[in-house]
Scaffold this active site. Structure first.
Site, PDB file in Angstrom:
ATOM      1  N   ASP A  39       0.838  -1.264   0.382  1.00 40.50           N
ATOM      2  CA  ASP A  39       0.115  -0.075  -0.127  1.00 40.50           C
ATOM      3  C   ASP A  39       0.535   1.051  -0.032  1.00 40.50           C
ATOM      4  O   ASP A  39       0.145   2.087   0.517  1.00 40.50           O
ATOM      5  CB  ASP A  39      -0.977   0.052   1.283  1.00 40.50           C
ATOM      6  N   GLU A  41       3.383   2.457   2.212  1.00 37.48           N
ATOM      7  CA  GLU A  41       3.852   2.488   3.757  1.00 37.48           C
ATOM      8  C   GLU A  41       5.284   1.271   3.592  1.00 37.48           C
ATOM      9  O   GLU A  41       5.361   0.613   2.484  1.00 37.48           O
ATOM     10  CB  GLU A  41       2.977   1.797   4.513  1.00 37.48           C
ATOM     11  N   HIS A 136      21.843  26.558   1.639  1.00 33.84           N
ATOM     12  CA  HIS A 136      21.180  27.909   0.212  1.00 33.84           C
ATOM     13  C   HIS A 136      21.018  29.068   1.136  1.00 33.84           C
ATOM     14  O   HIS A 136      21.630  29.964   0.915  1.00 33.84           O
ATOM     15  CB  HIS A 136      19.647  27.911   0.062  1.00 33.84           C
ATOM     16  N   LYS A 206      19.861  40.151 -10.459  1.00 30.93           N
ATOM     17  CA  LYS A 206      18.449  39.339 -10.091  1.00 30.93           C
ATOM     18  C   LYS A 206      17.777  39.395 -10.499  1.00 30.93           C
ATOM     19  O   LYS A 206      17.468  39.981  -8.772  1.00 30.93           O
ATOM     20  CB  LYS A 206      19.133  37.607  -9.713  1.00 30.93           C
ATOM     21  N   ARG A 208      13.546  38.121  -9.903  1.00 32.83           N
ATOM     22  CA  ARG A 208      11.959  37.078  -9.863  1.00 32.83           C
ATOM     23  C   ARG A 208      10.786  37.058  -9.792  1.00 32.83           C
ATOM     24  O   ARG A 208      10.525  38.457  -9.122  1.00 32.83           O
ATOM     25  CB  ARG A 208      12.513  36.132  -9.073  1.00 32.83           C
ATOM     26  N   GLY A 238      19.536  28.191 -15.661  1.00 31.91           N
ATOM     27  CA  GLY A 238      19.477  28.777 -16.002  1.00 31.91           C
ATOM     28  C   GLY A 238      19.904  30.042 -15.572  1.00 31.91           C
ATOM     29  O   GLY A 238      20.476  31.309 -16.187  1.00 31.91           O
TER      30      GLY A 238
END
Length: 330
Positions: A39, A41, A136, A206, A208, A238
């Protein structure tokens, strides 16, 4: 008293990387079981005893090729909980690539702060420490967790690999966006110290908006230089291509792209083969399974982060500091 060796597990999705870490430590991985039920799990448990041990569990939380990032996170959390229940004295999650580290703040109304929620999940299963590679946003990572965290930056790994391949002439280190300027600055300072050469700083504008990335302004002197564009990860590529094309338009002789984590999603192959980029350097925290062999062989250099992770585990197991090991802030 600490056991003679750290107890190291690597879950199946990161078994290859974990085996490389274990080899660098000079010890085998401990045994565990992962079962998937019909299932969907699953069950994960240690097969070797861990009671009273200093236990390190390794799993990189990138998506694919067989499990999503969510699947890997869930398995890691359940296994950590099982190890805690089995009596580990100290429990460390080693997460070479930390999923959701990019969603560390609200940029729109009612946005989730997913980095913090992931931190709460680790804390809920009783983790004493989290180790991650090249996150990050270092400040957001450190502030998201209430338990101690260790951040392993990859500057020294890349510089060791790059230093003998750099040509004569001017050098520059660029950030592909203003948010990465500090990362690029630290890399530039270490490169200057290692080579004894002046290295110019540069960074790209940059913006966005509506899911589209724009901005063409390049700040810094790159004419006739070998430019190293430094970032924490490459997704579709990119951002790196934008920076490389801007540097070449400003007269750069060649451009290297450098990032700890190569996710290589979407049209990454086209980005990596773009003539503005000479070579792209990544580590093996995320295996480059999405790339065709010809693209990988011709355009990508992979530097192993396993020795770095192994040295950090050895230091932590001995209750030592990793600051001098990495050269990063304490």
């Amino acid at each position: 008293m600490m056991p003679a060796a750290a107890a190291l597990f690597a879950l199946g999705a990161s078994r290859v990387f974990g085996a490389a870490v274990a080899a660098a430590l000079g010890q085998p991985l401990l045994r565990h079981e992962e079962r998937r039920f019909a299932d969907g799990e699953h069950k994960v448990r240690p097969l070797d005893p861990v009671r009273g041990g200093d236990v390190y569990v390794l799993q990189s939380l990138h998506g694919g090729p067989d499990l999503s990032a969510d699947d890997k996170l869930c398995r890691l959390l359940f296994f950590l909980g099982a190890v805690r229940d089995a009596g580990a004295a100290r429990l460390t999650a080693v997460v070479p690539y930390l999923a959701y580290a990019r969603k560390d703040r609200r940029t729109q109304a009612r946005d989730p702060v997913t980095t913090r929620y992931v931190a709460q999940l680790f804390e809920a299963v009783g983790v004493d420490r989290v180790v991650a590679v090249e996150v990050h946003n270092l400040v957001a990572f450190q502030n998201a967790f209430r338990c101690p965290v260790e951040h392993l930056d990859t500057r020294r790994l890349f510089i060791d690999a790059l230093v003998n391949q750099l040509p004569g002439g001017p050098l520059a280190v660029a950030s592909p966006d203003p948010g990465g300027v500090k990362r690029a600055q630290l890399f530039r300072e270490m490169l200057e110290a290692r080579t004894g050469r002046a290295v110019e700083p540069a960074f790209m504008e940059k913006r966005r908006s509506g899911g589209m990335v724009g901005g063409t302004l390049l700040t810094g002197q790159v004419r006739d230089a070998t430019v190293i564009v430094v970032d924490d990860l490459i997704a579709s590529g990119g951002t790196m291509v934008r920076a490389a094309e801007a540097c070449r338009a400003a007269g750069a002789a060649q451009v290297f792209a450098l990032a700890a984590h190569g996710l290589f999603v979407g049209d990454a192959a086209a980005a990596l083969t773009n003539p503005a980029l000479s070579t792209t350097w990544v580590t093996d925290t995320v295996p480059p399974f999405r790339l065709e062999a010809t693209v990988l062989a011709g355009h990508v250099q992979v530097v192993s982060a396993a020795p770095l992770v192994a040295r950090a585990i050895a230091r932590l197991h001995g209750d030592g500091s990793i600051v001098d090991l990495l050269g990063n802030p304490g």
